[in-house]
Scaffold this motif. Sequence first.
Motif, PDB file in Angstrom:
ATOM      1  N   TRP A  36       0.834  -1.208   0.000  1.00 57.01           N
ATOM      2  CA  TRP A  36       0.000   0.000   0.000  1.00 57.01           C
ATOM      3  C   TRP A  36       0.868   1.257   0.000  1.00 57.01           C
ATOM      4  O   TRP A  36       0.588   2.201  -0.736  1.00 57.01           O
ATOM      5  CB  TRP A  36      -0.941  -0.019   1.207  1.00 57.01           C
ATOM      6  N   LEU A  37       1.919   1.277   0.823  1.00 59.08           N
ATOM      7  CA  LEU A  37       2.794   2.448   0.880  1.00 59.08           C
ATOM      8  C   LEU A  37       3.469   2.699  -0.469  1.00 59.08           C
ATOM      9  O   LEU A  37       3.579   3.847  -0.909  1.00 59.08           O
ATOM     10  CB  LEU A  37       3.844   2.276   1.983  1.00 59.08           C
ATOM     11  N   GLY A  38       3.911   1.636  -1.136  1.00 61.21           N
ATOM     12  CA  GLY A  38       4.516   1.783  -2.464  1.00 61.21           C
ATOM     13  C   GLY A  38       3.510   2.279  -3.483  1.00 61.21           C
ATOM     14  O   GLY A  38       3.821   3.116  -4.334  1.00 61.21           O
ATOM     15  N   LEU A  39       2.290   1.772  -3.394  1.00 64.26           N
ATOM     16  CA  LEU A  39       1.222   2.220  -4.289  1.00 64.26           C
ATOM     17  C   LEU A  39       0.939   3.705  -4.063  1.00 64.26           C
ATOM     18  O   LEU A  39       0.793   4.474  -5.022  1.00 64.26           O
ATOM     19  CB  LEU A  39      -0.032   1.379  -4.038  1.00 64.26           C
ATOM     20  N   ARG A  40       0.875   4.130  -2.824  1.00 65.26           N
ATOM     21  CA  ARG A  40       0.635   5.537  -2.502  1.00 65.26           C
ATOM     22  C   ARG A  40       1.734   6.411  -3.088  1.00 65.26           C
ATOM     23  O   ARG A  40       1.468   7.459  -3.686  1.00 65.26           O
ATOM     24  CB  ARG A  40       0.547   5.724  -0.988  1.00 65.26           C
ATOM     25  N   GLU A  41       2.976   5.978  -2.930  1.00 68.02           N
ATOM     26  CA  GLU A  41       4.107   6.742  -3.446  1.00 68.02           C
ATOM     27  C   GLU A  41       4.025   6.881  -4.972  1.00 68.02           C
ATOM     28  O   GLU A  41       4.193   7.964  -5.523  1.00 68.02           O
ATOM     29  CB  GLU A  41       5.411   6.071  -3.041  1.00 68.02           C
ATOM     30  N   ARG A  42       3.733   5.787  -5.662  1.00 67.34           N
ATOM     31  CA  ARG A  42       3.622   5.813  -7.127  1.00 67.34           C
ATOM     32  C   ARG A  42       2.429   6.640  -7.589  1.00 67.34           C
ATOM     33  O   ARG A  42       2.516   7.378  -8.570  1.00 67.34           O
ATOM     34  CB  ARG A  42       3.486   4.387  -7.666  1.00 67.34           C
ATOM     35  N   THR A  43       1.309   6.504  -6.906  1.00 71.94           N
ATOM     36  CA  THR A  43       0.089   7.200  -7.307  1.00 71.94           C
ATOM     37  C   THR A  43       0.225   8.707  -7.194  1.00 71.94           C
ATOM     38  O   THR A  43      -0.213   9.448  -8.079  1.00 71.94           O
ATOM     39  CB  THR A  43      -1.098   6.718  -6.455  1.00 71.94           C
ATOM     40  N   PHE A  44       0.824   9.181  -6.132  1.00 71.99           N
ATOM     41  CA  PHE A  44       0.869  10.615  -5.870  1.00 71.99           C
ATOM     42  C   PHE A  44       2.202  11.271  -6.215  1.00 71.99           C
ATOM     43  O   PHE A  44       2.396  12.456  -5.942  1.00 71.99           O
ATOM     44  CB  PHE A  44       0.504  10.885  -4.408  1.00 71.99           C
ATOM     45  N   ALA A  45       3.111  10.543  -6.859  1.00 76.06           N
ATOM     46  CA  ALA A  45       4.455  11.065  -7.159  1.00 76.06           C
ATOM     47  C   ALA A  45       4.419  12.369  -7.950  1.00 76.06           C
ATOM     48  O   ALA A  45       5.188  13.287  -7.684  1.00 76.06           O
ATOM     49  CB  ALA A  45       5.275  10.022  -7.897  1.00 76.06           C
ATOM     50  N   GLY A  46       3.522  12.490  -8.912  1.00 74.58           N
ATOM     51  CA  GLY A  46       3.491  13.690  -9.738  1.00 74.58           C
ATOM     52  C   GLY A  46       2.401  14.679  -9.395  1.00 74.58           C
ATOM     53  O   GLY A  46       2.237  15.683 -10.092  1.00 74.58           O
ATOM     54  N   GLU A  47       1.654  14.409  -8.345  1.00 73.23           N
ATOM     55  CA  GLU A  47       0.533  15.286  -7.988  1.00 73.23           C
ATOM     56  C   GLU A  47       1.034  16.587  -7.375  1.00 73.23           C
ATOM     57  O   GLU A  47       2.015  16.614  -6.655  1.00 73.23           O
ATOM     58  CB  GLU A  47      -0.413  14.592  -7.007  1.00 73.23           C
ATOM     59  N   ARG A  48       0.330  17.647  -7.683  1.00 70.72           N
ATOM     60  CA  ARG A  48       0.575  18.944  -7.073  1.00 70.72           C
ATOM     61  C   ARG A  48      -0.747  19.453  -6.566  1.00 70.72           C
ATOM     62  O   ARG A  48      -1.701  19.500  -7.345  1.00 70.72           O
ATOM     63  CB  ARG A  48       1.178  19.930  -8.077  1.00 70.72           C
ATOM     64  N   PRO A  49      -0.878  19.787  -5.314  1.00 69.55           N
ATOM     65  CA  PRO A  49       0.186  19.751  -4.323  1.00 69.55           C
ATOM     66  C   PRO A  49       0.611  18.321  -3.993  1.00 69.55           C
ATOM     67  O   PRO A  49      -0.177  17.387  -4.089  1.00 69.55           O
ATOM     68  CB  PRO A  49      -0.417  20.442  -3.106  1.00 69.55           C
ATOM     69  N   ALA A  50       1.851  18.197  -3.614  1.00 70.95           N
ATOM     70  CA  ALA A  50       2.461  16.902  -3.327  1.00 70.95           C
ATOM     71  C   ALA A  50       2.001  16.369  -1.965  1.00 70.95           C
ATOM     72  O   ALA A  50       1.515  17.119  -1.125  1.00 70.95           O
ATOM     73  CB  ALA A  50       3.978  17.034  -3.344  1.00 70.95           C
ATOM     74  N   VAL A  51       2.168  15.072  -1.779  1.00 69.86           N
ATOM     75  CA  VAL A  51       1.930  14.451  -0.480  1.00 69.86           C
ATOM     76  C   VAL A  51       3.278  14.023   0.092  1.00 69.86           C
ATOM     77  O   VAL A  51       4.187  13.677  -0.650  1.00 69.86           O
ATOM     78  CB  VAL A  51       0.963  13.240  -0.581  1.00 69.86           C
ATOM     79  N   ARG A  52       3.390  14.070   1.379  1.00 68.28           N
ATOM     80  CA  ARG A  52       4.658  13.696   2.016  1.00 68.28           C
ATOM     81  C   ARG A  52       4.791  12.178   2.058  1.00 68.28           C
ATOM     82  O   ARG A  52       3.789  11.454   2.069  1.00 68.28           O
ATOM     83  CB  ARG A  52       4.743  14.280   3.421  1.00 68.28           C
ATOM     84  N   PRO A  53       6.022  11.673   2.096  1.00 70.70           N
ATOM     85  CA  PRO A  53       6.217  10.219   2.222  1.00 70.70           C
ATOM     86  C   PRO A  53       5.633   9.706   3.540  1.00 70.70           C
ATOM     87  O   PRO A  53       5.604  10.431   4.535  1.00 70.70           O
ATOM     88  CB  PRO A  53       7.743  10.063   2.219  1.00 70.70           C
ATOM     89  N   TRP A  54       5.187   8.455   3.509  1.00 72.02           N
ATOM     90  CA  TRP A  54       4.622   7.824   4.698  1.00 72.02           C
ATOM     91  C   TRP A  54       5.451   6.630   5.127  1.00 72.02           C
ATOM     92  O   TRP A  54       6.112   5.985   4.312  1.00 72.02           O
ATOM     93  CB  TRP A  54       3.206   7.334   4.401  1.00 72.02           C
ATOM     94  N   SER A  55       5.341   6.298   6.403  1.00 72.34           N
ATOM     95  CA  SER A  55       5.996   5.127   6.988  1.00 72.34           C
ATOM     96  C   SER A  55       4.931   4.111   7.402  1.00 72.34           C
ATOM     97  O   SER A  55       3.734   4.385   7.326  1.00 72.34           O
ATOM     98  CB  SER A  55       6.786   5.557   8.232  1.00 72.34           C
ATOM     99  N   GLN A  56       5.386   2.971   7.887  1.00 69.69           N
ATOM    100  CA  GLN A  56       4.447   1.978   8.418  1.00 69.69           C
ATOM    101  C   GLN A  56       3.682   2.546   9.610  1.00 69.69           C
ATOM    102  O   GLN A  56       2.505   2.221   9.803  1.00 69.69           O
ATOM    103  CB  GLN A  56       5.181   0.694   8.802  1.00 69.69           C
ATOM    104  N   ALA A  57       4.320   3.403  10.389  1.00 66.62           N
ATOM    105  CA  ALA A  57       3.637   4.034  11.527  1.00 66.62           C
ATOM    106  C   ALA A  57       2.505   4.948  11.043  1.00 66.62           C
ATOM    107  O   ALA A  57       1.440   4.993  11.656  1.00 66.62           O
ATOM    108  CB  ALA A  57       4.633   4.817  12.384  1.00 66.62           C
ATOM    109  N   ASP A  58       2.718   5.647   9.937  1.00 63.64           N
ATOM    110  CA  ASP A  58       1.661   6.490   9.367  1.00 63.64           C
ATOM    111  C   ASP A  58       0.485   5.619   8.916  1.00 63.64           C
ATOM    112  O   ASP A  58      -0.675   5.969   9.132  1.00 63.64           O
ATOM    113  CB  ASP A  58       2.180   7.290   8.166  1.00 63.64           C
ATOM    114  N   PHE A  59       0.800   4.493   8.273  1.00 63.94           N
ATOM    115  CA  PHE A  59      -0.252   3.575   7.831  1.00 63.94           C
ATOM    116  C   PHE A  59      -1.058   3.094   9.032  1.00 63.94           C
ATOM    117  O   PHE A  59      -2.289   3.073   9.006  1.00 63.94           O
ATOM    118  CB  PHE A  59       0.350   2.384   7.077  1.00 63.94           C
TER     119      PHE A  59
END
Length: 156
Positions: A36-59
């Motif tokens: 899920w974290l990898g999917l989130r990173e790929r999905t929002f990589a080019g979005e503006r405004p950007a989203v910050r990276p997440w960790s397992q703790a964020d999940f």
Amino acid sequence: MAVTQLSHELVTRPTVPSVPGISLRTFGGECDIDVWLGLRERTFAGERPAVRPWSQADFAAEFLDKWWWSADRMWFAEADETIGSVTLGVRGRPPTATSVVHWLMVVPEWRRRGIGRLLVTCLERACWEQGERRTALESHTGWTAAAGFYRSLGYR
């Protein structure tokens, strides 16, 4: 963060579309957190405004630690890899709680192929089966393509 809030009334039982080559599954345990974290990173990589990276703790804070979260309410769309996900969340507490489309994601190279519609319709079908007749969502106001997609599904 400025958000757009939309909702949709379910007046008939949603029919989940078939998308050739795509299968759906629910959250399968701890191994799916990194998926899920990898999917989130790929999905929002080019979005503006950007989203910050997440960790397992964020999940964990966003899902696992929530009273409403359940593995059977998080779906993944897969081809040869995981290409999308959505979670049926809850805003508020019973008896006034509202079912929400939570973290709909489709990786950019798979968009406009029916994956988002498949995931949202699967979520709405689960709402219908639970007796829910309304779903809601929030999206960042800057993500105009997402708002257009939701409106195409009947969200207002």
